[in-house]
Design a protein around this motif. Structure first.
Motif, mmCIF file in Angstrom:
data_model
loop_
_atom_site.group_PDB
_atom_site.id
_atom_site.type_symbol
_atom_site.label_atom_id
_atom_site.label_comp_id
_atom_site.label_asym_id
_atom_site.label_seq_id
_atom_site.Cartn_x
_atom_site.Cartn_y
_atom_site.Cartn_z
ATOM 1 N N ARG A 94 0.808 -1.211 0.000
ATOM 2 C CA ARG A 94 0.000 0.000 0.000
ATOM 3 C C ARG A 94 0.843 1.263 0.000
ATOM 4 N N GLY A 95 2.057 1.183 -0.446
ATOM 5 C CA GLY A 95 2.871 2.359 -0.687
ATOM 6 C C GLY A 95 3.274 3.117 0.560
ATOM 7 N N GLU A 96 4.339 2.698 1.223
ATOM 8 C CA GLU A 96 4.847 3.383 2.405
ATOM 9 C C GLU A 96 6.173 4.070 2.083
ATOM 10 N N LEU A 97 6.340 5.287 2.603
ATOM 11 C CA LEU A 97 7.565 6.049 2.388
ATOM 12 C C LEU A 97 8.602 5.569 3.390
ATOM 13 N N HIS A 98 9.561 4.777 2.912
ATOM 14 C CA HIS A 98 10.513 4.116 3.804
ATOM 15 C C HIS A 98 11.839 4.860 3.940
ATOM 16 N N GLY A 99 12.080 5.849 3.117
ATOM 17 C CA GLY A 99 13.357 6.541 3.200
ATOM 18 C C GLY A 99 13.636 7.302 1.932
ATOM 19 N N LEU A 100 14.923 7.463 1.630
ATOM 20 C CA LEU A 100 15.361 8.180 0.439
ATOM 21 C C LEU A 100 16.007 7.228 -0.566
ATOM 22 N N ASN A 101 15.974 7.613 -1.814
ATOM 23 C CA ASN A 101 16.605 6.833 -2.872
ATOM 24 C C ASN A 101 18.101 7.152 -2.891
ATOM 25 N N LEU A 102 18.795 6.683 -1.867
ATOM 26 C CA LEU A 102 20.213 7.014 -1.713
ATOM 27 C C LEU A 102 21.066 6.438 -2.838
ATOM 28 N N VAL A 103 20.715 5.255 -3.291
ATOM 29 C CA VAL A 103 21.477 4.649 -4.390
ATOM 30 C C VAL A 103 21.388 5.529 -5.633
ATOM 31 N N GLY A 104 20.183 5.990 -5.949
ATOM 32 C CA GLY A 104 20.011 6.847 -7.108
ATOM 33 C C GLY A 104 20.754 8.165 -6.973
ATOM 34 N N LEU A 105 20.730 8.750 -5.777
ATOM 35 C CA LEU A 105 21.449 10.004 -5.558
ATOM 36 C C LEU A 105 22.945 9.823 -5.768
ATOM 37 N N LYS A 106 23.496 8.740 -5.241
ATOM 38 C CA LYS A 106 24.923 8.497 -5.387
ATOM 39 C C LYS A 106 25.292 8.218 -6.834
ATOM 40 N N ARG A 107 24.459 7.465 -7.537
ATOM 41 C CA ARG A 107 24.750 7.163 -8.942
ATOM 42 C C ARG A 107 24.762 8.421 -9.794
ATOM 43 N N ARG A 108 23.951 9.403 -9.426
ATOM 44 C CA ARG A 108 23.921 10.651 -10.190
ATOM 45 C C ARG A 108 24.994 11.633 -9.742
ATOM 46 N N GLY A 109 25.820 11.233 -8.811
ATOM 47 C CA GLY A 109 26.929 12.072 -8.413
ATOM 48 C C GLY A 109 26.544 13.261 -7.563
ATOM 49 N N VAL A 110 25.446 13.172 -6.826
ATOM 50 C CA VAL A 110 25.033 14.264 -5.946
ATOM 51 C C VAL A 110 26.058 14.408 -4.825
ATOM 52 N N ALA A 111 26.408 15.633 -4.504
ATOM 53 C CA ALA A 111 27.423 15.893 -3.490
ATOM 54 C C ALA A 111 27.024 15.310 -2.141
ATOM 55 N N ARG A 112 28.032 14.845 -1.400
ATOM 56 C CA ARG A 112 27.774 14.249 -0.087
ATOM 57 C C ARG A 112 27.058 15.238 0.831
#
Length: 261
Positions: free
Chosen positions: A187-205
């Motif tokens: 039923r769609g629960e917000l479990h956190g952030l898409n950290l893998v996607g952020l890191k793959r896109r090179g978002v600054a730490r």
């Protein structure tokens, strides 16, 4: 010069760009516009007022630009616009818009739409979106750039999904999803952030750290969800957190998935 198989039907009025490839038993309607180097592999139907951008590839038995699956539709003129370099796999369906939704379904660039998925009327799909096998995006939804929808998932009508969010497989999403959110469970629960996607896109730490702190505040801070979001906007120096704030405070017809629910 385009390559057109003898068994294909190209209706009078259709516009084909340079070097298109139209495979066996394809049907291209009279109001269709194909960009340069578009390829229809075989048994593809493109109809209605549909535009497909350059270097897109459509695989067998996809049906693109048909009328919406909406009982309110009375035959009014509406459109489907698909950007460049999309990969539209087998049995994918994408419908034109409706008068009530502005008359336009729009898909951005560089998307991957896997076998059997559906994009309904008046949806707005961003760039680099991935919709996995047999997922369904209902009418009037907004999927911002870099969103991933897992297989066999359903996105309820009017839902907005923020940039960089990921929806796990076999998930029903009935509320808006914050940018970079990670949603899963039936039923769609917000479990956190898409950290893998952020890191793959090179978002600054520093930005990832700011987003993680913002998520914790949303999950555990005082006041209503909207109050917590407004406080985030006052305290942050991260453009990513500001984007999250603007998304939540923007116009919407749905409530939000909230951390911990």
């Amino acid at each position: 010069m385009s390559t057109i198989h003898p068994s294909a039907i190209i209706e009078m009025g259709a516009q084909l760009g340079e070097d298109c490839v139209i495979g066996p038993f394809c049907v291209v309607g009279a109001q269709v516009v194909l960009g340069d180097r578009v390829e229809l592999k075989s048994h593809v139907v493109v109809t209605g007022r549909t535009t497909i951008g350059e270097d897109s590839v459509l695989f067998p038995f996809s049906v693109i630009g048909e009328i919406p699956q909406d009982l309110k539709f009375k035959g009014e003129s509406s459109r489907l616009e698909i950007g460049a370099r999309n990969r539209i796999r087998e049995h994918v369906t994408m419908n034109a818009g409706t008068e009530g939704g502005g008359g336009l379904t729009k898909v951005g660039d560089d998307g991957l739409f896997m076998a059997g998925c559906h994009i309904a009327h008046d949806a707005r799909i961003g760039n680099r979106v991935i919709v996995v096998n047999s997922a369904a995006v209902a009418g009037h939804c907004v999927l911002e750039d870099d969103v991933i929808i897992g297989g066999l998932s359903g996105i309820h009508q009017w839902v907005r999904i923020g940039r960089g969010a990921i929806i796990g497989a076999v998930t029903m999403v009935t509320n808006d999803v914050i940018p970079y959110g990670l949603v899963q469970a039936p039923r769609g629960e917000l479990h956190g952030l898409n950290l893998v996607g952020l890191k793959r896109r090179g978002v600054a730490r520093s930005d990832i750290t700011a987003l993680r702190a913002a998520f914790q505040m949303l999950a555990q801070g005082d006041g209503t969800f909207q109050d917590r979001v407004r406080r985030l906007g006052d305290d942050t120096e991260s453009d990513y957190v500001r984007e999250l704030v603007q998304f939540v405070l923007g116009e919407t017809d749905r409530s939000f998935l909230v951390p911990g629910r």
